[in-house]
Design a protein around this motif. Sequence first.
Motif, PDB file in Angstrom:
ATOM      1  N   ALA A  50       0.813  -1.220   0.000  1.00 39.15           N
ATOM      2  CA  ALA A  50       0.000   0.000   0.000  1.00 39.15           C
ATOM      3  C   ALA A  50       0.844   1.267   0.000  1.00 39.15           C
ATOM      4  N   VAL A  51       2.134   1.159   0.262  1.00 40.13           N
ATOM      5  CA  VAL A  51       2.977   2.359   0.273  1.00 40.13           C
ATOM      6  C   VAL A  51       3.300   2.848  -1.129  1.00 40.13           C
ATOM      7  N   LEU A  52       3.031   2.035  -2.146  1.00 37.16           N
ATOM      8  CA  LEU A  52       3.423   2.403  -3.514  1.00 37.16           C
ATOM      9  C   LEU A  52       2.768   3.696  -4.002  1.00 37.16           C
ATOM     10  N   PRO A  53       1.462   3.934  -3.793  1.00 34.92           N
ATOM     11  CA  PRO A  53       0.899   5.221  -4.226  1.00 34.92           C
ATOM     12  C   PRO A  53       1.574   6.406  -3.556  1.00 34.92           C
ATOM     13  N   GLY A 101      -6.165  -2.957  -4.252  1.00 40.02           N
ATOM     14  CA  GLY A 101      -6.537  -1.624  -4.708  1.00 40.02           C
ATOM     15  C   GLY A 101      -5.393  -0.626  -4.624  1.00 40.02           C
ATOM     16  N   PHE A 102      -4.695  -0.593  -3.501  1.00 38.09           N
ATOM     17  CA  PHE A 102      -3.588   0.349  -3.342  1.00 38.09           C
ATOM     18  C   PHE A 102      -2.430   0.012  -4.272  1.00 38.09           C
ATOM     19  N   PHE A 103      -2.154  -1.273  -4.435  1.00 36.21           N
ATOM     20  CA  PHE A 103      -1.043  -1.654  -5.315  1.00 36.21           C
ATOM     21  C   PHE A 103      -1.352  -1.283  -6.761  1.00 36.21           C
ATOM     22  N   ALA A 104      -2.600  -1.523  -7.193  1.00 37.30           N
ATOM     23  CA  ALA A 104      -2.997  -1.146  -8.546  1.00 37.30           C
ATOM     24  C   ALA A 104      -2.948   0.370  -8.731  1.00 37.30           C
ATOM     25  N   LEU A 105      -3.394   1.117  -7.707  1.00 37.52           N
ATOM     26  CA  LEU A 105      -3.338   2.580  -7.773  1.00 37.52           C
ATOM     27  C   LEU A 105      -1.899   3.056  -7.887  1.00 37.52           C
ATOM     28  N   GLY A 106      -0.991   2.414  -7.164  1.00 35.17           N
ATOM     29  CA  GLY A 106       0.409   2.801  -7.247  1.00 35.17           C
ATOM     30  C   GLY A 106       0.981   2.596  -8.626  1.00 35.17           C
ATOM     31  N   ILE A 107       0.693   1.439  -9.241  1.00 36.46           N
ATOM     32  CA  ILE A 107       1.173   1.177 -10.603  1.00 36.46           C
ATOM     33  C   ILE A 107       0.595   2.195 -11.582  1.00 36.46           C
ATOM     34  N   LEU A 108      -0.698   2.518 -11.414  1.00 42.50           N
ATOM     35  CA  LEU A 108      -1.350   3.487 -12.293  1.00 42.50           C
ATOM     36  C   LEU A 108      -0.716   4.875 -12.146  1.00 42.50           C
ATOM     37  N   LEU A 109      -0.460   5.302 -10.908  1.00 41.18           N
ATOM     38  CA  LEU A 109       0.131   6.618 -10.678  1.00 41.18           C
ATOM     39  C   LEU A 109       1.546   6.707 -11.249  1.00 41.18           C
ATOM     40  N   ILE A 110       2.305   5.638 -11.107  1.00 35.70           N
ATOM     41  CA  ILE A 110       3.663   5.633 -11.664  1.00 35.70           C
ATOM     42  C   ILE A 110       3.614   5.830 -13.172  1.00 35.70           C
ATOM     43  N   LEU A 112       0.949   7.218 -15.012  1.00 32.61           N
ATOM     44  CA  LEU A 112       0.373   8.501 -15.386  1.00 32.61           C
ATOM     45  C   LEU A 112       1.304   9.668 -15.065  1.00 32.61           C
ATOM     46  N   LEU A 113       1.989   9.580 -13.926  1.00 26.82           N
ATOM     47  CA  LEU A 113       2.881  10.663 -13.516  1.00 26.82           C
ATOM     48  C   LEU A 113       4.273  10.543 -14.131  1.00 26.82           C
ATOM     49  N   LYS A 114       4.444   9.475 -14.924  1.00 32.18           N
ATOM     50  CA  LYS A 114       5.746   9.229 -15.570  1.00 32.18           C
ATOM     51  C   LYS A 114       6.886   9.263 -14.536  1.00 32.18           C
ATOM     52  N   SER A 115       6.615   8.611 -13.423  1.00 35.22           N
ATOM     53  CA  SER A 115       7.599   8.572 -12.333  1.00 35.22           C
ATOM     54  C   SER A 115       8.744   7.647 -12.694  1.00 35.22           C
ATOM     55  N   ARG A 116       9.921   8.022 -12.264  1.00 36.25           N
ATOM     56  CA  ARG A 116      11.115   7.215 -12.542  1.00 36.25           C
ATOM     57  C   ARG A 116      11.516   6.368 -11.334  1.00 36.25           C
ATOM     58  N   ILE A 117      10.537   5.943 -10.562  1.00 30.67           N
ATOM     59  CA  ILE A 117      10.815   5.066  -9.427  1.00 30.67           C
ATOM     60  C   ILE A 117      11.342   3.729  -9.949  1.00 30.67           C
ATOM     61  N   ASP A 118      12.409   3.239  -9.348  1.00 25.36           N
ATOM     62  CA  ASP A 118      12.984   1.956  -9.719  1.00 25.36           C
ATOM     63  C   ASP A 118      12.133   0.850  -9.096  1.00 25.36           C
ATOM     64  N   LEU A 119      11.209   0.300  -9.901  1.00 20.16           N
ATOM     65  CA  LEU A 119      10.300  -0.710  -9.383  1.00 20.16           C
ATOM     66  C   LEU A 119      11.040  -1.979  -8.967  1.00 20.16           C
ATOM     67  N   HIS A 120      12.118  -2.300  -9.664  1.00 20.64           N
ATOM     68  CA  HIS A 120      12.872  -3.505  -9.305  1.00 20.64           C
ATOM     69  C   HIS A 120      13.447  -3.374  -7.895  1.00 20.64           C
ATOM     70  N   SER A 121      14.002  -2.214  -7.597  1.00 19.06           N
ATOM     71  CA  SER A 121      14.544  -1.979  -6.262  1.00 19.06           C
ATOM     72  C   SER A 121      13.428  -1.954  -5.225  1.00 19.06           C
ATOM     73  N   PHE A 122      12.290  -1.370  -5.594  1.00 17.17           N
ATOM     74  CA  PHE A 122      11.155  -1.309  -4.683  1.00 17.17           C
ATOM     75  C   PHE A 122      10.627  -2.704  -4.370  1.00 17.17           C
ATOM     76  N   LEU A 123      10.561  -3.567  -5.373  1.00 16.13           N
ATOM     77  CA  LEU A 123       9.996  -4.890  -5.185  1.00 16.13           C
ATOM     78  C   LEU A 123      10.967  -5.861  -4.518  1.00 16.13           C
ATOM     79  N   PHE A 124      12.263  -5.750  -4.850  1.00 11.35           N
ATOM     80  CA  PHE A 124      13.211  -6.769  -4.401  1.00 11.35           C
ATOM     81  C   PHE A 124      14.314  -6.225  -3.499  1.00 11.35           C
ATOM     82  N   GLY A 125      14.392  -4.905  -3.331  1.00  6.22           N
ATOM     83  CA  GLY A 125      15.340  -4.329  -2.401  1.00  6.22           C
ATOM     84  C   GLY A 125      16.777  -4.352  -2.900  1.00  6.22           C
TER      85      GLY A 125
END
Length: 293
Positions: A50-53, A101-110, A112-125
């Motif tokens: 849920a922290v992803l959004p 719901g929160f995880f899907a919202l986070g993926i959607l926001l990333i 739409l906002l064209k965020s450059r968050i490193d999802l690999h690092s977020f998911l696997f550390g």
Amino acid sequence: MLDFLLEPLSFGFIRNSMIMIILLGVLCSVTGSFLIVQRMGFLGEVIAHAVLPGLAIAFYVGIDIFLGAFISGMLSSLIIAWIQSQSRVKVDVAMSLVFSGFFALGILLITLLKSRIDLHSFLFGDILGVTGSDLWRTFLITISVLIFVKLFYPHLLFYTFNPLGAQAIGLPVQLINLGLVSAITLTIIASMQAVGVVLVVSLLVGPSITAYLLVKELHQMMILGAILGGISGVLGIYISYYLNAPSGAAIVLVVTIMFILAFLFSPKEGVLTRPQFFTKPNKLIRHLVRVKK
């Protein structure tokens, strides 16, 4: 043998990662113990996703992403509590809905906002990439959570085992629950750097559930869980160094193996140490022999 132990420590990033995982071993054990006793282990998984959004919005706005993650994680917990209190929906169903719901919202926001968050690092550390500021942040979170637990331990203990009784005698159960959720959220945010959200629940629950099979008292569970968490983390880092394997996965694998050993060989709770394990098969064999005759 000494060279085997000291060689990884010659690298600064290895030393930082070991300090980090020891801190997380303490932090995750303390908060994870409350989750286990309350049978709310899945809540850690919910908050972790849920922290992803909050991360996506904070990154887009330009504020500290950990602040955004904390707000998002707390919001998810409050929504779960609100759904549970205002409807007949059970807490596990509410958690599942908020989780997805929160995880899907986070993926959607990333997206739409064209965020450059490193999802690999977020998911696997990436525990080998921790910095001095990461260590200080985790240290402050650990100290804050330990002080909170120390100051309010009698209230937390009563609330954990008997929430209705705690409410009946006038304890501020809403504030106690809010404090616990805040501690759990901070723990998850700190742990994301180490193992990512995919594996964070293993670090949060694994050492504590292993200690749960070995001791009876909650405070003993926290202490032993912290020791097991630290040992698991250090062993996992050594394994990842010498096998050139992902550190987060190696740490969680060691945590899992420790739980399996406790599950099988715990003096009082182990499957293979129960007297029934040896007597029941013998009784069954004797029964089958009599039936055959």
